[in-house]
Design an enzyme around this catalytic site. Structure first.
Site, short mmCIF file in Angstrom:
data_model
loop_
_atom_site.label_atom_id
_atom_site.label_comp_id
_atom_site.label_asym_id
_atom_site.label_seq_id
_atom_site.Cartn_x
_atom_site.Cartn_y
_atom_site.Cartn_z
CB SER A 75 1.14 33.89 22.25
OG SER A 75 1.85 34.78 23.09
CG ASP A 221 -0.88 37.06 23.29
OD1 ASP A 221 -1.35 36.06 22.71
OD2 ASP A 221 0.05 36.99 24.11
#
Length: 741
Positions: A75, A221
């Protein structure tokens, strides 16, 4: 020679051969033994904007000469770690994170300079948009397409990816990005391919950004499955792991959960937390900056977060030094990593791309609904030529601007000695519906819906419908048939109903109702993305009701020839910083009144300073007589609707009716930030002067000026307030909320 002597000789010979073989084997094995020295990994967690603290940790590590042999990021950690792995210094990474206009690069709107002239107005109305597939509603994969972020990351990483031959182990610092495949729910460790795409996949928060789509996966993600991937670093063979955890901790107090977002976030975080607890224990050094006061969305506080990460990393230096000494790992000697970025550079023009990349072949991946042949002919220009980053950006942006694709990515892949340019697309359904609301002084509340259908191939190119309800009722329908790439046949029906105001000597006298129905057939020609013209024949029926004697009720048919032409290179429709705008409309009515009419607008926009926008504009109209009042040019008001009065600063809507007019003006806007959450805003001053000729006020001079304020909100759209006046010193206030229809 006795048997014993012979036996001893054989033993000596065998030992000698064995020693030779052993020495040869060692000579081969020693380099690989040397490579197997203890390795150090840096693991950077997710956490949204809280991950800005990673930059501070990196600064301490670089300053202290702590060698890093592998970075594993997820991320926001993949964003920071990926840029550092690409060779950017810590100061470079900080500049990129802090100076980037994240508001702008999360905007879904395409580069309007790459849309054709007649799609620009549709793209400008960034209203609530829904996609339809055979009347079935299709919601987007994410609130933000992520198109501009992808291009931004490509700009920063395409060169280093090419030099590394798409192998992340050959980057200046080896790198791994963690993503989640939402088709299988499994972790995906990205270690080759496009570095920009790998980072983009790892930061794609589900529902917020569209996933990175490949032939077999939808990647989002990586923090969903592994938000502190210490295990990935250990599996790669590292001996010592420094982990930085900037993730939002679980809420432990009842008052910390206030709404549905908090409930969902807490529920998802439980699964994330289980694996993170295990990986925390496996890290040799765990750095957890104190970020309790910060939320994942505090991107405007990046500088503060960086210093917090730096202070926390300094507390662990003694432990890290002792551990590295025990492992026999020497401190890195030499200067810090040099800067890649120039001292003064513009994200819009700078790119670290080698000039010697020559493309051997091009292809598009992800096409299912649309035909390859429609697009590949344009892409052949890249083959056997040195690559141009600007041309790549322009072509991918042009594909995105068609509206046929939700995302368009490109990669330069090295395979079997050849460079392959691959465009990866995620298709949109061919039909789009938009709805929106607007308020302004001229017409109060208006609601609009528009429907557009595109075909990437076939004889029918586009179908378009737009309807407006309120004090001004308007509807239009277009059907466009493609004859060639830039030549089309056009069928159009337009109708509107509005109450028009009538003034004499500057005083309002009455109002009347005007209805028009217009049918057109014509030819449409496009000039790339900057201009075009329409020409054809029209039949227009006008009906005037509730008029006094000075105007008179009427019901007339006005057939004639018509022409419209335009150029539009503006970078923004509402507050342009650069570009040219030109539009002219003409008609020749050959029955009933037999008059000719020409109307033209011209504007030039420039930005002498990044925070300033200056525009120069002029407009004019000419009409031959005789012609009734309702055919004359209507001037005054804010001018936010194409079928309403033309904007003249300081006048009321419809205040002047002219046979001929000309005016020009200048405006200067200062860009500024009123609130951090609404960064696109400005204040300005403007002046307009002109001359018009009508029946009751011949050779009327106009001098007007004003000040204005503008902000662009994500929910309501643009909000603009102008305070204006004329030489009569009367003050008007124009207020508008929402997109111009």
């Amino acid at each position: 020679m006795t048997n014993k002597t012979l036996y001893a000789t054989n033993i000596v010979q065998s030992l000698f051969i064995f020693v030779l073989c052993l020495g040869f084997a060692l000579s081969i094995a020693l380099p690989s033994f040397a490579k197997q020295k203890p390795r150090v990994a840096l693991v950077l967690s997710g956490g949204g904007a809280r991950g800005g603290a990673h930059i501070g940790v990196l600064r301490v590590i670089e300053r202290e000469g702590i060698p890093i042999d592998l970075i594993v990021g997820v991320s926001y950690g993949a964003l920071v770690g990926g840029l550092y792995a690409a060779g950017y210094s810590v100061d470079n990474v900080e500049r990129i994170i802090v100076e980037t206009d994240w508001w702008e690069i999360t905007n879904n709107s395409p580069n309007r300079r790459l849309s054709n002239l007649y799609r620009k107005p549709m793209a400008d109305r960034q209203m609530l948009a829904l996609r339809l597939d055979r009347l079935d509603l299709k919601l987007p994969y994410g609130i933000f397409a992520g198109q501009k972020i992808q291009h931004f990351l490509n700009q920063l990483t395409l060169g280093v990816t090419y030099r590394a031959r798409n192998d992340f182990d050959r980057l200046p610092t080896p790198f791994r990005a963690i993503a989640t495949d939402i088709l299988s729910g499994e972790q995906v460790v990205l270690k080759n391919g496009s570095l920009g795409t790998a980072i983009r996949a790892s930061i794609s928060v589900p529902g917020v950004f569209a996933p990175v789509s490949t032939e077999q996966t939808h990647l989002v993600d990586g923090g969903i499955v592994n938000n502190l991937p210490v295990d990935v670093a250990l599996d790669a063979g590292t001996d010592f792991v420094i982990a930085v955890d900037c993730a939002t901790p679980l809420r432990s107090q009842k008052h910390e959960i206030e709404d549905v977002i908090d409930v969902i976030d807490q529920a998802v975080s439980f699964r994330i937390e289980e694996k993170k607890i295990t990986n925390r224990k496996r890290a040799h050094v765990l750095i957890t900056p104190d970020l309790k006061k910060f939320d994942a969305g505090d991107f405007n506080l990046s500088y503060t977060l960086i210093s917090i990460g730096e202070k926390e990393a300094e507390k662990h230096l003694d432990v890290i030094r002792k551990a590295l000494q025990t492992l026999g790992i020497s401190k890195r000697v030499g200067k810090s990593r040099p800067s890649i970025l120039p001292d003064k550079f513009d994200f819009e023009t700078w790119a670290d791309i080698p000039s010697d990349i020559v493309i051997d072949r091009v292809r598009i991946k992800g096409l299912e609904r649309y035909s390859q042949e429609v697009f590949t002919s344009r892409l052949e220009k890249f083959v056997n030529k040195p690559i141009s980053f600007r041309e790549l950006e322009r072509e991918s942006g042009r594909l995105y601007a068609t509206g046929l694709f939700q995302t368009v990515d490109y990669q330069v892949l090295y395979h079997e000695g050849q460079n392959e340019l691959v465009f990866q697309v995620l298709e949109n359904p061919p039909s789009e519906m938009k709805v929106g609301l607007r308020y302004d002084n001229d017409f109060r509340v208006s609601a609009m819906a528009e429907f557009a259908h595109q075909n990437a191939y076939g004889r029918v190119s586009e179908f378009y419908f737009r309807g407006l309800l309120g004090n001004l009722k308007f509807a239009e329908m277009n059907l466009i048939f493609r004859a060639s790439k830039d030549l089309r046949f056009l069928g159009e029906i337009q109708g509107w109903n509005q109450d028009r105001l009538y003034f004499q000597n500057g005083q309002r006298q009455s109002a009347y109702n005007e209805k028009r129905l217009r049918t057109r057939l014509g030819l449409q020609v496009l000039f790339h993305s900057w201009g075009g013209f329409n020409v054809g024949y029209q039949v227009e029926h006008v009906r005037i009701r509730n008029a006094d004697r000075s105007i008179g009720n009427a019901s007339k048919s006005l057939p004639g020839f018509w022409l419209s032409a335009g150029i539009d290179t503006r970078d923004d429709a509402f507050l342009p910083g650069q570009g040219v705008y030109f539009q002219t409309q003409a008609k020749w009515v050959h029955r009933t009144f037999s008059h000719k009419q020409v109307q033209t607008q011209l504007a030039y926009f420039a930005s002498p300073h990044p925070q300033l926008s200056v525009s120069l504009w002029s407009q004019g109209g000419y009409m031959t007589q005789p012609a009734p009042v309702y055919e004359r040019f209507a001037l005054g008001g804010a001018g936010h609707f194409s079928s309403a009065a033309l904007r003249v600063v300081g006048l009321k809507r419809d205040e002047l009716r002219a046979f001929r007019f000309v005016s020009s003006g200048i405006s200067i806007w200062k860009h500024m930030t009123f609130w951090e959450s609404i960064p696109r805003s400005a204040v300005g001053i403007f002046y307009q002067g002109g001359l018009c000729n009508n029946t009751d006020r011949p050779n009327t001079r106009i001098h007007s000026f004003g000040i204005g304020g503008y902000i662009n909100t994500a929910f309501f759209g643009p909000i603009r307030v102008d305070i204006v006046s004329t030489e009569k010193k009367d003050i008007q206030i124009y207020t508008a909320i929402g997109f111009a229809f």
